[in-house]
Write an enzyme that holds these catalytic residues in place. Structure first.
Site, short mmCIF file in Angstrom:
data_model
loop_
_atom_site.label_atom_id
_atom_site.label_comp_id
_atom_site.label_asym_id
_atom_site.label_seq_id
_atom_site.Cartn_x
_atom_site.Cartn_y
_atom_site.Cartn_z
N HIS A 185 16.99 104.40 -18.15
CA HIS A 185 17.60 105.63 -19.64
C HIS A 185 16.91 104.11 -21.05
CE1 HIS A 185 19.72 108.46 -17.32
NE2 HIS A 185 18.54 108.84 -17.99
N CYS A 191 27.16 106.82 -19.11
CA CYS A 191 27.06 107.60 -18.17
C CYS A 191 28.59 108.45 -18.04
CB CYS A 191 25.90 107.32 -17.13
SG CYS A 191 25.85 105.72 -16.96
C1 CIR Z 1 20.09 109.19 -12.02
O1 CIR Z 1 19.88 108.27 -11.42
O2 CIR Z 1 20.79 110.11 -12.62
C2 CIR Z 1 21.94 108.26 -11.64
N1 CIR Z 1 22.36 107.93 -10.00
C3 CIR Z 1 22.23 107.04 -12.44
C4 CIR Z 1 22.40 107.46 -13.67
C5 CIR Z 1 22.89 107.24 -15.32
N2 CIR Z 1 23.17 108.11 -16.02
C6 CIR Z 1 22.96 106.79 -17.62
O3 CIR Z 1 22.59 106.30 -17.60
N3 CIR Z 1 23.23 107.85 -18.36
#
Ligand code: CIR
Length: 266
Positions: free
Chosen positions: A169, A256
């Site tokens: 991201h 996140c």
């Molecule tokens: C994913 O791959 O969607 C989750 N394992 C990690 C999400 C992390 N989210 C973020 O950086 N906003």
């Protein structure tokens, strides 16, 4: 009516407790699965740190069907002016949106819905002047452009930028330290997107520390990154180190795990 003092001034957050299925969370590279207990411990400490930072915390119940649903930042965006339900770019996460929608409808008068394309909240950095939307493997141009229209309805200016190749991201590689200052990796700084900001560059080898989180007076930083912590401490920031070892195994950092906003009604 009071206005936010700055981009890191928040009154409210939403988090979601991890489910036991979090051990099956998505990851780009398998470095072993996190343990449920480990993730829960990291999440509990995060929630506690949020409360200590002076925000109200709404903790939503775990969702076994959605291993990554602890990462509430991705299915929605929130602002003082309203919320936007997104369309996450990972197939297993798309329906997290309908799970978080009722809480947002309860808390915001205005809730918009992204009509087309894909966009993850992890690709969206809200600065004082604009909302930066990073194109990535999760956020496509159709989603980013549709999101710009939603943001316009909330009175927010936005811009579409690039996320470095291979980075999950946009915010995996950056965070706001204050209104004028960005903490970011060297690879993202080199792209030139933050030229109008003061840039604090993450020491080489500690790149995952870039996903830090400024909430009111404190900056939460992964405790596995001592050189970043020391650098920010010396620069005068009130650093709160938080363990991110387990969630790091499923490609997550500190932003996140929450949706954050400044409520005018406080
Ligand atoms: C994913 O791959 O969607 C989750 N394992 C990690 C999400 C992390 N989210 C973020 O950086 N906003």
């Amino acid at each position: 009516m009071s206005k936010p003092r700055s981009v890191h001034h928040f009154t409210d957050v939403i988090v979601r407790a991890p489910s036991r299925s979090v051990v099956n969370g998505l990851r780009a590279e398998d470095r072993g699965s996190p343990t449920y207990e480990g993730v829960r411990g990291e999440h509990d400490a995060y929630v506690e740190a949020m409360r200590s930072a002076g925000v109200r915390v709404r903790n939503l119940p775990p969702l076994e069907t959605f291993p990554d649903s602890i990462f509430v930042e991705d299915p929605a965006l929130v602002f003082t002016e309203g919320a936007i339900l997104l369309r996450p770019g990972a197939a297993s996460r798309v329906r997290e949106v309908e799970e978080i929608a009722p809480a947002l409808r309860e808390m915001f008068d205005t809730v918009l819905e992204l009509p087309v394309g894909y966009a993850d909240g992890g690709d969206v950095l809200t600065t004082g002047e604009t909302v930066m939307i990073g194109l990535s493997a999760r956020t496509d141009r159709a989603g980013a452009e549709a999101l710009q229209l939603c943001l316009e309805k909330l009175g927010r200016r936005s811009e579409i930028v690039a996320t470095p190749e291979g980075v999950l991201h946009f915010k995996t590689d950056c965070s706001l330290l204050d209104d004028e200052t960005i903490l970011c990796t060297n690879r993202l700084a080199r792209s030139g997107v933050f030229e109008r900001f003061r840039q604090v560059i993450i020491p080489e080898g500690e790149e995952p520390a870039a996903n830090a989180l400024r909430i009111n007076d404190v900056v939460m930083v992964g405790s596995d990154f001592p050189r970043t912590i020391e650098m920010l401490d010396r620069a005068g920031y009130a650093v709160v180190p938080l363990k991110t070892t387990e969630i790091g195994k499923i490609d997550a950092g500190l932003s996140c795990m929450s949706l954050r906003w400044f409520s005018k009604t406080i």
